[in-house]
Design a protein around this motif. Structure first.
Motif, PDB file in Angstrom:
ATOM      1  N   ALA A 142       0.833  -1.206   0.000  1.00  0.00           N
ATOM      2  CA  ALA A 142       0.000   0.000   0.000  1.00  0.00           C
ATOM      3  C   ALA A 142       0.871   1.260   0.000  1.00  0.00           C
ATOM      4  CB  ALA A 142      -0.963   0.004   1.190  1.00  0.00           C
ATOM      5  N   GLY A 143       1.997   1.176  -0.716  1.00  0.00           N
ATOM      6  CA  GLY A 143       2.887   2.322  -0.829  1.00  0.00           C
ATOM      7  C   GLY A 143       3.900   2.454   0.295  1.00  0.00           C
ATOM      8  N   GLY A 144       3.905   1.515   1.233  1.00  0.00           N
ATOM      9  CA  GLY A 144       4.785   1.643   2.391  1.00  0.00           C
ATOM     10  C   GLY A 144       6.261   1.691   2.057  1.00  0.00           C
ATOM     11  N   THR A 145       6.695   0.897   1.082  1.00  0.00           N
ATOM     12  CA  THR A 145       8.120   0.889   0.751  1.00  0.00           C
ATOM     13  C   THR A 145       8.548   2.156   0.023  1.00  0.00           C
ATOM     14  OG1 THR A 145       7.721  -0.292  -1.337  1.00  0.00           O
ATOM     15  CG2 THR A 145       8.196  -1.635   0.617  1.00  0.00           C
ATOM     16  N   TRP A 146       7.594   2.941  -0.452  1.00  0.00           N
ATOM     17  CA  TRP A 146       7.906   4.211  -1.110  1.00  0.00           C
ATOM     18  C   TRP A 146       7.800   5.366  -0.127  1.00  0.00           C
ATOM     19  CZ3 TRP A 146       6.435   9.104  -2.559  1.00  0.00           C
ATOM     20  CH2 TRP A 146       7.054   9.648  -3.676  1.00  0.00           C
ATOM     21  N   PHE A 147       6.690   5.436   0.600  1.00  0.00           N
ATOM     22  CA  PHE A 147       6.452   6.575   1.490  1.00  0.00           C
ATOM     23  C   PHE A 147       7.300   6.545   2.754  1.00  0.00           C
ATOM     24  CE2 PHE A 147       2.478   6.708  -0.951  1.00  0.00           C
ATOM     25  CZ  PHE A 147       2.458   8.051  -1.276  1.00  0.00           C
ATOM     26  N   LEU A 148       7.416   5.384   3.385  1.00  0.00           N
ATOM     27  CA  LEU A 148       8.068   5.353   4.688  1.00  0.00           C
ATOM     28  C   LEU A 148       9.520   5.817   4.648  1.00  0.00           C
ATOM     29  CD1 LEU A 148       7.473   4.749   7.645  1.00  0.00           C
ATOM     30  CD2 LEU A 148       8.304   2.414   7.257  1.00  0.00           C
ATOM     31  N   PRO A 149      10.372   5.300   3.748  1.00  0.00           N
ATOM     32  CA  PRO A 149      11.748   5.797   3.727  1.00  0.00           C
ATOM     33  C   PRO A 149      11.852   7.275   3.367  1.00  0.00           C
ATOM     34  CG  PRO A 149      11.363   4.308   1.872  1.00  0.00           C
ATOM     35  CD  PRO A 149      10.177   4.197   2.769  1.00  0.00           C
ATOM     36  N   GLU A 211       2.061  19.484  -6.066  1.00  0.00           N
ATOM     37  CA  GLU A 211       2.766  19.130  -7.302  1.00  0.00           C
ATOM     38  C   GLU A 211       4.260  19.419  -7.174  1.00  0.00           C
ATOM     39  OE1 GLU A 211       2.950  20.665 -11.936  1.00  0.00           O
ATOM     40  OE2 GLU A 211       1.047  20.796 -10.855  1.00  0.00           O
ATOM     41  N   ALA A 212       4.596  20.581  -6.642  1.00  0.00           N
ATOM     42  CA  ALA A 212       6.005  20.964  -6.532  1.00  0.00           C
ATOM     43  C   ALA A 212       6.753  20.092  -5.532  1.00  0.00           C
ATOM     44  CB  ALA A 212       6.116  22.436  -6.142  1.00  0.00           C
ATOM     45  N   MET A 213       6.165  19.851  -4.388  1.00  0.00           N
ATOM     46  CA  MET A 213       6.826  19.053  -3.364  1.00  0.00           C
ATOM     47  C   MET A 213       7.104  17.637  -3.864  1.00  0.00           C
ATOM     48  SD  MET A 213       7.562  20.521  -0.444  1.00  0.00           S
ATOM     49  CE  MET A 213       7.090  21.855   0.669  1.00  0.00           C
ATOM     50  N   ARG A 214       6.135  17.046  -4.531  1.00  0.00           N
ATOM     51  CA  ARG A 214       6.321  15.676  -5.013  1.00  0.00           C
ATOM     52  C   ARG A 214       7.371  15.615  -6.117  1.00  0.00           C
ATOM     53  NH1 ARG A 214      -0.117  14.075  -5.159  1.00  0.00           N
ATOM     54  NH2 ARG A 214      -0.387  13.987  -2.900  1.00  0.00           N
ATOM     55  N   ALA A 215       7.374  16.612  -6.975  1.00  0.00           N
ATOM     56  CA  ALA A 215       8.350  16.623  -8.061  1.00  0.00           C
ATOM     57  C   ALA A 215       9.773  16.757  -7.538  1.00  0.00           C
ATOM     58  CB  ALA A 215       8.035  17.765  -9.026  1.00  0.00           C
ATOM     59  N   SER A 216       9.945  17.358  -6.369  1.00  0.00           N
ATOM     60  CA  SER A 216      11.288  17.634  -5.851  1.00  0.00           C
ATOM     61  C   SER A 216      12.093  16.370  -5.590  1.00  0.00           C
ATOM     62  CB  SER A 216      11.194  18.463  -4.567  1.00  0.00           C
ATOM     63  OG  SER A 216      10.690  17.695  -3.492  1.00  0.00           O
ATOM     64  N   PHE A 217      11.423  15.234  -5.377  1.00  0.00           N
ATOM     65  CA  PHE A 217      12.144  13.990  -5.105  1.00  0.00           C
ATOM     66  C   PHE A 217      12.844  13.446  -6.344  1.00  0.00           C
ATOM     67  CE2 PHE A 217       9.107  13.964  -1.549  1.00  0.00           C
ATOM     68  CZ  PHE A 217       9.975  13.706  -0.504  1.00  0.00           C
ATOM     69  N   ILE A 221      18.075  20.234  -9.220  1.00  0.00           N
ATOM     70  CA  ILE A 221      17.795  21.552  -8.668  1.00  0.00           C
ATOM     71  C   ILE A 221      17.385  22.535  -9.757  1.00  0.00           C
ATOM     72  CG2 ILE A 221      20.254  22.136  -8.697  1.00  0.00           C
ATOM     73  CD1 ILE A 221      17.494  23.516  -6.340  1.00  0.00           C
ATOM     74  N   ASP A 222      18.026  22.476 -10.942  1.00  0.00           N
ATOM     75  CA  ASP A 222      17.649  23.405 -12.004  1.00  0.00           C
ATOM     76  C   ASP A 222      16.233  23.137 -12.493  1.00  0.00           C
ATOM     77  OD1 ASP A 222      18.830  20.969 -13.048  1.00  0.00           O
ATOM     78  OD2 ASP A 222      18.747  21.884 -15.035  1.00  0.00           O
ATOM     79  N   GLU A 223      15.864  21.854 -12.547  1.00  0.00           N
ATOM     80  CA  GLU A 223      14.510  21.503 -12.957  1.00  0.00           C
ATOM     81  C   GLU A 223      13.485  21.980 -11.922  1.00  0.00           C
ATOM     82  OE1 GLU A 223      15.309  17.372 -15.442  1.00  0.00           O
ATOM     83  OE2 GLU A 223      15.189  17.302 -13.240  1.00  0.00           O
ATOM     84  N   GLN A 224      13.842  21.841 -10.646  1.00  0.00           N
ATOM     85  CA  GLN A 224      12.916  22.262  -9.601  1.00  0.00           C
ATOM     86  C   GLN A 224      12.753  23.779  -9.578  1.00  0.00           C
ATOM     87  OE1 GLN A 224      11.141  20.105  -8.079  1.00  0.00           O
ATOM     88  NE2 GLN A 224      10.079  21.357  -6.565  1.00  0.00           N
TER      89      GLN A 224
END
Length: 259
Positions: A142-149, A211-217, A221-224
């Motif tokens: 349920a997304g745990g291996t993506w969100f938790l770390p 949208e911005a926060m999620r894209a930052s991962f 830096i130039d793209e962000q």
């Protein structure tokens, strides 16, 4: 839709989705997953400007309903995750409204990771989080291996998953998994006030912030920086930005309309 396992109430532009199977600590079954998916989308058509996920009774959500052992043992987990969990999680992730998980009690297994999908987690001090999967021979899903770390870092994510320890609300705040832990007696009033604060805010700003926060991962830096510029340029043309400036100059609270 006539919901059987959840309730959805929209009042004063705040939608409250309550998982409502308190007899099984709001364990997720096929019907509940479908109803959550439907309700998250329906709330957006009811004039809501903020969405809260919470649980009835003493638990937020205890995860997958394993009450029927025979059924659980025969379950095609890949199909269930693909066809039932992914649509539910995607509906929450794609929701343009700010989403609060108001974790009132136990959040275990997929229930813990359902909370992590929200934009911000507020927890009662009586709540706890538990990646209980290894206790039944599974990995977090349920997304745990993506969100938790991403919330707590690799070591804490691995430790919490390997040992299946209970993480208290206070510990979750210290780890950066939860924004606030509030005394149980004050919790209901607190999350309602927080939700009302967001519902009165600049809704389009919140959507682009997500949208911005999620894209930052993923962005360099130039793209962000370029993304920030594009999004800020759009918001600079919004009615809410203009109202915010006028309200600041007039020394009064802004009256945002979400556009």
């Amino acid at each position: 839709m006539d919901y059987q396992t959840i309730t959805l109430a929209v009042r004063d532009t705040v939608a409250v989705l309550t998982m409502n199977r308190p007899d099984v600590m709001n364990a997720l079954n096929t019907q509940m997953r479908a109803e959550i998916t439907h309700a998250v989308k329906a709330a957006q058509g009811e004039g809501a400007r903020a969405l809260v996920l919470t649980g009835a009774g003493r638990a937020f959500c205890s995860g997958q309903d394993l009450g029927d052992g025979a059924t659980a043992a025969r379950m095609d987990l890949e199909r269930v995750l693909r066809d039932e969990y992914v649509p539910m999680l995607t509906a929450i992730l794609d929701c343009p409204l700010p989403v609060i998980a108001a974790v009132n009690g136990a959040a275990a297994g997929a229930g813990a990771n359902l909370a992590l999908v929200a934009d911000v987690i507020l927890a009662s001090e009586e709540a706890f989080f538990q990646q209980a999967f290894t206790r039944i021979g599974l990995i977090p899903d349920a997304g745990g291996t993506w969100f938790l770390p991403r919330h707590v870092g690799y070591q804490r994510a691995m430790g919490a998953s390997l040992f299946a320890d209970r993480i208290t609300a206070r510990q979750a705040v210290e780890w950066g998994m939860v924004y606030e832990a509030v005394p149980a007696a004050d919790f209901d009033a607190h999350w309602r006030a927080r939700a009302a604060q967001l519902a009165a805010g600049p809704t389009e700003t919140y959507r682009l912030l997500k949208e911005a926060m999620r894209a930052s991962f993923e962005n360099r830096i130039d793209e962000q920086l370029a993304l920030e510029g594009r999004l800020q340029g759009r918001l600079g043309q919004s009615r809410d930005f203009k109202e915010g400036i006028v309200a600041f100059l007039e020394k009064r609270p802004p009256q945002f309309e979400g556009r």
